[in-house]
Design a protein around this motif. Structure first.
Motif, PDB file in Angstrom:
ATOM      1  N   ALA A   1      -5.748  -5.106  12.100  1.00 56.82           N
ATOM      2  CA  ALA A   1      -5.487  -3.724  11.669  1.00 56.82           C
ATOM      3  C   ALA A   1      -4.939  -3.711  10.244  1.00 56.82           C
ATOM      4  N   GLY A   2      -4.101  -4.710   9.914  1.00 57.70           N
ATOM      5  CA  GLY A   2      -3.555  -4.804   8.558  1.00 57.70           C
ATOM      6  C   GLY A   2      -4.651  -5.002   7.519  1.00 57.70           C
ATOM      7  N   VAL A   3      -5.620  -5.870   7.858  1.00 55.25           N
ATOM      8  CA  VAL A   3      -6.754  -6.103   6.942  1.00 55.25           C
ATOM      9  C   VAL A   3      -7.516  -4.792   6.719  1.00 55.25           C
ATOM     10  N   PHE A   4      -7.773  -4.081   7.811  1.00 55.56           N
ATOM     11  CA  PHE A   4      -8.496  -2.803   7.711  1.00 55.56           C
ATOM     12  C   PHE A   4      -7.695  -1.784   6.900  1.00 55.56           C
ATOM     13  N   HIS A   5      -6.383  -1.710   7.190  1.00 52.26           N
ATOM     14  CA  HIS A   5      -5.531  -0.737   6.501  1.00 52.26           C
ATOM     15  C   HIS A   5      -5.598  -0.941   4.984  1.00 52.26           C
ATOM     16  N   GLU A   6      -5.502  -2.217   4.559  1.00 48.06           N
ATOM     17  CA  GLU A   6      -5.515  -2.490   3.112  1.00 48.06           C
ATOM     18  C   GLU A   6      -6.855  -2.081   2.486  1.00 48.06           C
TER      19      GLU A   6
ATOM     20  N   THR B   1       0.852  -1.207   0.000  1.00 50.07           N
ATOM     21  CA  THR B   1       0.000   0.000   0.000  1.00 50.07           C
ATOM     22  C   THR B   1       0.884   1.253   0.000  1.00 50.07           C
ATOM     23  N   ARG B   2       1.545   1.482  -1.107  1.00 49.26           N
ATOM     24  CA  ARG B   2       2.431   2.655  -1.201  1.00 49.26           C
ATOM     25  C   ARG B   2       1.582   3.917  -1.292  1.00 49.26           C
ATOM     26  N   ASP B   3       1.688   4.784  -0.282  1.00 55.71           N
ATOM     27  CA  ASP B   3       0.915   6.028  -0.300  1.00 55.71           C
ATOM     28  C   ASP B   3       1.444   6.945  -1.399  1.00 55.71           C
ATOM     29  N   PRO B   4       0.555   7.525  -2.215  1.00 55.52           N
ATOM     30  CA  PRO B   4       1.015   8.406  -3.287  1.00 55.52           C
ATOM     31  C   PRO B   4       1.667   9.682  -2.746  1.00 55.52           C
ATOM     32  N   ARG B   5       1.308  10.052  -1.528  1.00 54.28           N
ATOM     33  CA  ARG B   5       1.898  11.242  -0.896  1.00 54.28           C
ATOM     34  C   ARG B   5       2.081  10.938   0.583  1.00 54.28           C
ATOM     35  N   LEU B   6       2.937  11.745   1.226  1.00 54.87           N
ATOM     36  CA  LEU B   6       3.178  11.552   2.647  1.00 54.87           C
ATOM     37  C   LEU B   6       1.932  11.979   3.430  1.00 54.87           C
ATOM     38  N   VAL B   7       1.453  11.090   4.309  1.00 53.62           N
ATOM     39  CA  VAL B   7       0.295  11.459   5.140  1.00 53.62           C
ATOM     40  C   VAL B   7       0.818  12.183   6.372  1.00 53.62           C
ATOM     41  N   ARG B   8       0.628  13.485   6.387  1.00 50.63           N
ATOM     42  CA  ARG B   8       1.169  14.281   7.499  1.00 50.63           C
ATOM     43  C   ARG B   8       0.326  14.102   8.755  1.00 50.63           C
ATOM     44  N   ALA B   9       0.993  14.178   9.921  1.00 55.95           N
ATOM     45  CA  ALA B   9       0.266  14.028  11.188  1.00 55.95           C
ATOM     46  C   ALA B   9      -0.550  15.289  11.481  1.00 55.95           C
TER      47      ALA B   9
ATOM     48  N   ALA C   1      -5.456   5.985   0.122  1.00 52.46           N
ATOM     49  CA  ALA C   1      -4.373   6.295   1.063  1.00 52.46           C
ATOM     50  C   ALA C   1      -4.731   5.736   2.437  1.00 52.46           C
ATOM     51  N   GLY C   2      -3.718   5.391   3.199  1.00 52.55           N
ATOM     52  CA  GLY C   2      -3.959   4.930   4.570  1.00 52.55           C
ATOM     53  C   GLY C   2      -4.071   6.114   5.503  1.00 52.55           C
ATOM     54  N   ASP C   3      -5.068   6.934   5.264  1.00 55.10           N
ATOM     55  CA  ASP C   3      -5.211   8.213   5.953  1.00 55.10           C
ATOM     56  C   ASP C   3      -6.549   8.244   6.688  1.00 55.10           C
ATOM     57  N   THR C   4      -6.499   8.366   8.028  1.00 52.73           N
ATOM     58  CA  THR C   4      -7.747   8.346   8.801  1.00 52.73           C
ATOM     59  C   THR C   4      -8.558   9.637   8.624  1.00 52.73           C
ATOM     60  N   ASP C   5      -7.956  10.616   7.959  1.00 56.09           N
ATOM     61  CA  ASP C   5      -8.691  11.859   7.698  1.00 56.09           C
ATOM     62  C   ASP C   5      -9.931  11.571   6.831  1.00 56.09           C
ATOM     63  N   ALA C   6      -9.830  10.480   6.052  1.00 53.20           N
ATOM     64  CA  ALA C   6     -10.973  10.118   5.189  1.00 53.20           C
ATOM     65  C   ALA C   6     -12.104   9.496   6.001  1.00 53.20           C
ATOM     66  N   LEU C   7     -11.786   9.073   7.233  1.00 53.74           N
ATOM     67  CA  LEU C   7     -12.788   8.369   8.050  1.00 53.74           C
ATOM     68  C   LEU C   7     -13.493   9.353   8.982  1.00 53.74           C
ATOM     69  N   ARG C   8     -14.277  10.200   8.428  1.00 50.62           N
ATOM     70  CA  ARG C   8     -14.923  11.221   9.261  1.00 50.62           C
ATOM     71  C   ARG C   8     -16.397  11.402   8.934  1.00 50.62           C
ATOM     72  N   SER C   9     -17.017  10.341   8.415  1.00 50.72           N
ATOM     73  CA  SER C   9     -18.411  10.545   8.009  1.00 50.72           C
ATOM     74  C   SER C   9     -19.409  10.232   9.128  1.00 50.72           C
ATOM     75  N   LEU C  10     -18.967   9.476  10.134  1.00 47.32           N
ATOM     76  CA  LEU C  10     -19.905   9.095  11.202  1.00 47.32           C
ATOM     77  C   LEU C  10     -19.849  10.115  12.335  1.00 47.32           C
ATOM     78  N   ARG C  11     -20.779  11.023  12.330  1.00 43.84           N
ATOM     79  CA  ARG C  11     -20.846  12.056  13.376  1.00 43.84           C
ATOM     80  C   ARG C  11     -22.297  12.231  13.807  1.00 43.84           C
TER      81      ARG C  11
ATOM     82  N   PHE D   1      -7.067   1.652   2.322  1.00 42.12           N
ATOM     83  CA  PHE D   1      -6.216   2.106   1.218  1.00 42.12           C
ATOM     84  C   PHE D   1      -6.932   1.904  -0.121  1.00 42.12           C
ATOM     85  N   THR D   2      -7.561   0.734  -0.277  1.00 39.91           N
ATOM     86  CA  THR D   2      -8.275   0.448  -1.531  1.00 39.91           C
ATOM     87  C   THR D   2      -9.451   1.408  -1.719  1.00 39.91           C
ATOM     88  N   GLU D   3     -10.150   1.659  -0.613  1.00 39.88           N
ATOM     89  CA  GLU D   3     -11.376   2.480  -0.671  1.00 39.88           C
ATOM     90  C   GLU D   3     -11.059   3.961  -0.902  1.00 39.88           C
ATOM     91  N   PHE D   4     -10.020   4.479  -0.198  1.00 42.10           N
ATOM     92  CA  PHE D   4      -9.769   5.929  -0.213  1.00 42.10           C
ATOM     93  C   PHE D   4      -8.478   6.320  -0.929  1.00 42.10           C
TER      94      PHE D   4
END
Lengths: 202, 508
Positions: A178-183, A74-82, A191-201, A186-189
């Motif tokens: 966690a590895g299964v989820f990460h992959e 899962t090579r991120d196309p860009r660096l996921v900054r903290a 990038a392995g970036d939790t910033d994309a996981l913000r729809s449940l509020r 990555f496939t869905e968004f």
């Protein structure tokens, strides 16, 4: 364990908190686990202690291989900054470690340095998980916490093999899931970036 | 091994073995094997519960404990797990998508569900805090996979949040365990056995730190406020049968571990501070749940916030710890499990009837489908504590227990919060059953995902009798009604019974 080794472990913990490259962070966390394993072998007084040391080695190397495989797939196309810049994260970890030291004056371990080291590593892990956006770094936060607790278990006055073996098994299970989820993330968004996981509020 | 020990081992091992079998058997055998294994496990759990509840005194060894609270929980977990497996074929038939390769979808689902169930059944039987921690952590790995099982983006988010937050929480609890082991004279495995906890020699202040770390860590798994963030997301995104197991079985099982810690460390810390921590978590959880339940929300999310409220109520009851309050806790746990399992099992027919229910609040279900609306009304009315629901009786017992304990202010605060929660859920109940119903022409055939993305055509009658999964749930509705009424009746004699006397004594 001598004070020098404890502070090597703490130094590695702080280094992981500052990093942005996933593979480098995996390498440092693995070195930490192997240092702990070396100490466990050196201090082993029976078959149970040896079992604990073997569990640390297997866990450290197994997780390293697994994380590196996941990163390679899962090579991120860009660096996921903290969320928080590296130096501020270190400051946060130091502040949390000092607070934990104030709240928990004595753990009852063999050495005072080890007690401080344990609390600092737990603080580093919690800060890393809370301030990272990259999924791999959040899991490495959990691993850092567990490395701190492995240090505590090694420095316990009694037998600690059950804690070491149990932590190794559980951490491996959690990391695999966690590895299964990460992959999938990555496939869905892309990038392995939790910033994309913000729809449940609410 | 004596008979209860063999029975306990079989109760835990059978679902684990069936999980392994399901993984290797041909695809056509997967569902049937899982169902047969579930029936066997349910029977074993029921037998073990009977042994635990009728035994003269607790059986406590280095690895295993069989006592009244453990037996009660094994019964609840066994029954909820059995129902969850039995309704799973309807869920898998109606839902689309999966986290894993579609060819391994069913076997992955049943294997993970059975492993999760096996670990859950072992939690109340764990003879040491260390073993209990390992088992609770093991439930995280299996259940996180199930939470994200649908593979939808929201399910991935919920599963990830659940995995990371509860793992960190359990890390904090493990720090407490390490501290505990350091301060207990008996080293090794024995240092973490439940009976040895009262011998902690680190002093009262240190014991309080240990206790707070343990409870704060476990709170992340129980879903107590303020570390409850994962709970509404995980419960609403997981497959409905898994949500039932998470809500009605996992939360109370971890709560039992927290209570055993409280009982073990209370002699060192002192009765007041030990119970105060439980009361703070309890009141905070109920208080946090109220504003959320006030807002109209999707059915599963509403049930999730009600779990937050009910775990808070149980914590308050354990914090009061009088015979009245503990009787209330026992009734509450069973009644909550019955009503919540029913509520989650109705999700499959609900989504077929009203696909928008996956993401939005629904209204007037009883008008468009009287059978479905009635069943949902039974579940929500019971959870709200609407008389004669046993949850009304249990909440009354818990508040009365607070006054019995002399905690007038806390009991009054609990009563006010419970009244607010009651009004929120009754409002939701009225809207859900009798509110204005949008035009619905009947059940939707085809593939319905839990997210509500339903493909297919609308056809059939509007009575609701043809909804997928509803016919099977009819038996559950009838059984739930009988159980809830029986519980409401039993609650009146429970405070004076031997069962509560045994609960008061604990393992030690």
């Amino acid at each position: 364990m001598n004070a020098g080794l404890v502070w090597v472990l703490v130094g590695l913990g702080f280094a992981v908190v500052t990093l942005q490259r996933r593979s480098l962070a995996v390498g440092l966390v693995t070195v930490q686990a192997l240092v702990l394993a070396a100490v466990a072998f050196a201090d082993a007084r029976g078959p149970h202690d040896l079992l604990a040391a073997v569990a640390l080695v297997v866990r450290g190397l197994g997780l390293a291989a697994f994380f590196l495989l996941v990163i390679a797939r899962t090579r991120d196309p860009r660096l996921v900054r903290a969320i928080v810049p590296p130096l501020r994260r270190v400051a946060l970890a130091i502040a949390l470690a000092l607070m934990l030291g104030w709240l928990i004056p004595s753990i009852g371990l063999v050495s005072r340095d080890a007690e401080r080291g344990v609390l600092t590593l737990v603080a580093c892990g919690l800060v890393l998980a809370a301030t990272s956006r990259a999924t791999v770094f959040q899991v490495l936060g959990v691993v850092l916490v567990e490395n701190g607790l492995a240090l505590a278990a090694l420095e316990l006055p009694g037998t600690s093999w059950l804690i070491e073996v149990g932590v190794a098994v559980d951490l491996t299970l959690v990391a695999v899931v966690a590895g299964v989820f990460h992959e999938r993330i990555f496939t869905e968004f892309g990038a392995g970036d939790t910033d994309a996981l913000r729809s449940l509020r609410d | 091994m004596t008979d209860p020990e063999t029975l306990a081992a079989a109760t835990v091992v059978v679902p684990a073995l069936v999980a392994a079998l399901v993984w290797v058997l041909p695809r056509t055998w997967v569902t049937r094997t899982a169902l047969v294994g579930a029936l066997a496990t349910g029977g074993l759990a029921a037998a073990l519960t009977a042994v635990a509840l009728t035994g003269d005194r607790p059986l406590a060894g280095p690895w295993l404990v069989i006592d009244v609270p453990g037996g009660l929980l094994v019964g609840i977990i066994g029954a909820v797990g059995l129902v969850s497996v039995l309704v799973s074929p309807a869920y898998l038939g109606a839902a689309a998508g999966a986290l894993v390769d579609p060819r391994r979808r069913e076997r992955t689902y049943y294997s993970a569900l059975l492993v999760f169930w096996s670990a859950l059944l072992a939690v109340p039987l764990a003879g040491t805090l260390g073993a209990a921690w390992l088992l609770v952590e093991a439930t995280t790995a299996a259940s996180a996979l199930l939470v994200g099982f649908s593979g939808r983006a929201t399910a991935l988010e919920a599963g990830w949040k659940y995995l990371v937050l509860t793992s960190l929480g359990l890390g904090v609890a493990l720090l407490g365990i390490v501290l505990l082991a350091a301060g207990t004279p008996e080293g090794g495995l024995g240092a973490l056995s439940w009976q040895v906890l009262p011998t902690y020699a680190g002093g009262a202040r240190s014991a309080l730190v240990v206790y707070v770390l343990l409870l704060a860590g476990l709170a992340a798994k129980i879903g107590w406020a303020p570390v409850h963030n994962w709970l509404p997301d995980a419960h609403s995104e997981a497959p409905a049968p898994v949500s039932a197991l998470l809500s009605a079985a996992l939360l109370p099982a971890v709560l039992l571990v927290a209570w055993r810690c409280e009982q073990g460390l209370e002699p060192v810390i002192g009765v007041g501070p030990a119970r105060d921590v439980l009361l703070v978590f309890g009141l905070l959880s109920v208080a946090v749940s109220v504003p959320f339940m006030l807002r109209p929300m999707a059915w599963k999310r509403l049930l999730a916030y009600s779990s937050l409220e009910h775990m808070g109520v149980v914590a308050i009851g354990l914090g009061f710890a009088t015979p009245l309050a503990l009787a209330g806790v026992a009734v509450h746990l069973v009644a909550h499990a019955v009503a919540k399992t029913l509520g989650f099992c109705l999700v499959t027919p609900l989504l077929a009837h009203a696909p928008e229910a996956a993401r939005s609040p629904v209204s007037g279900i009883a008008r468009s489908s009287p059978v479905l609306g009635g069943a949902m009304g039974l579940s929500l009315g019971s959870l709200a504590g609407l008389p004669p629901s046993p949850l009304f009786v249990s909440e009354l017992l818990i508040v009365a227990g607070g006054f019995q304990a002399g905690r007038v202010v806390t009991a009054t605060a609990a009563a006010v919060l419970l009244a607010l929660a009651f009004s929120c859920l009754v409002r939701a109940l009225l809207e859900l059953t009798l509110g204005e119903a949008p035009a619905r022409t009947g059940p939707v055939s085809g593939s319905a995902s839990a997210s509500g993305s339903v493909s297919g055509s609308v056809s059939g009658s509007a009575s609701g009798s043809a909804l997928p999964g509803l016919r099977g749930v009819g038996v559950l509705v009838a059984a739930s009604l009988v159980l809830l009424l029986a519980l409401a009746g039993a609650a009146s004699w429970l405070p004076a019974s031997d069962l509560v006397d045994t609960l008061m004594k604990g393992i030690a």
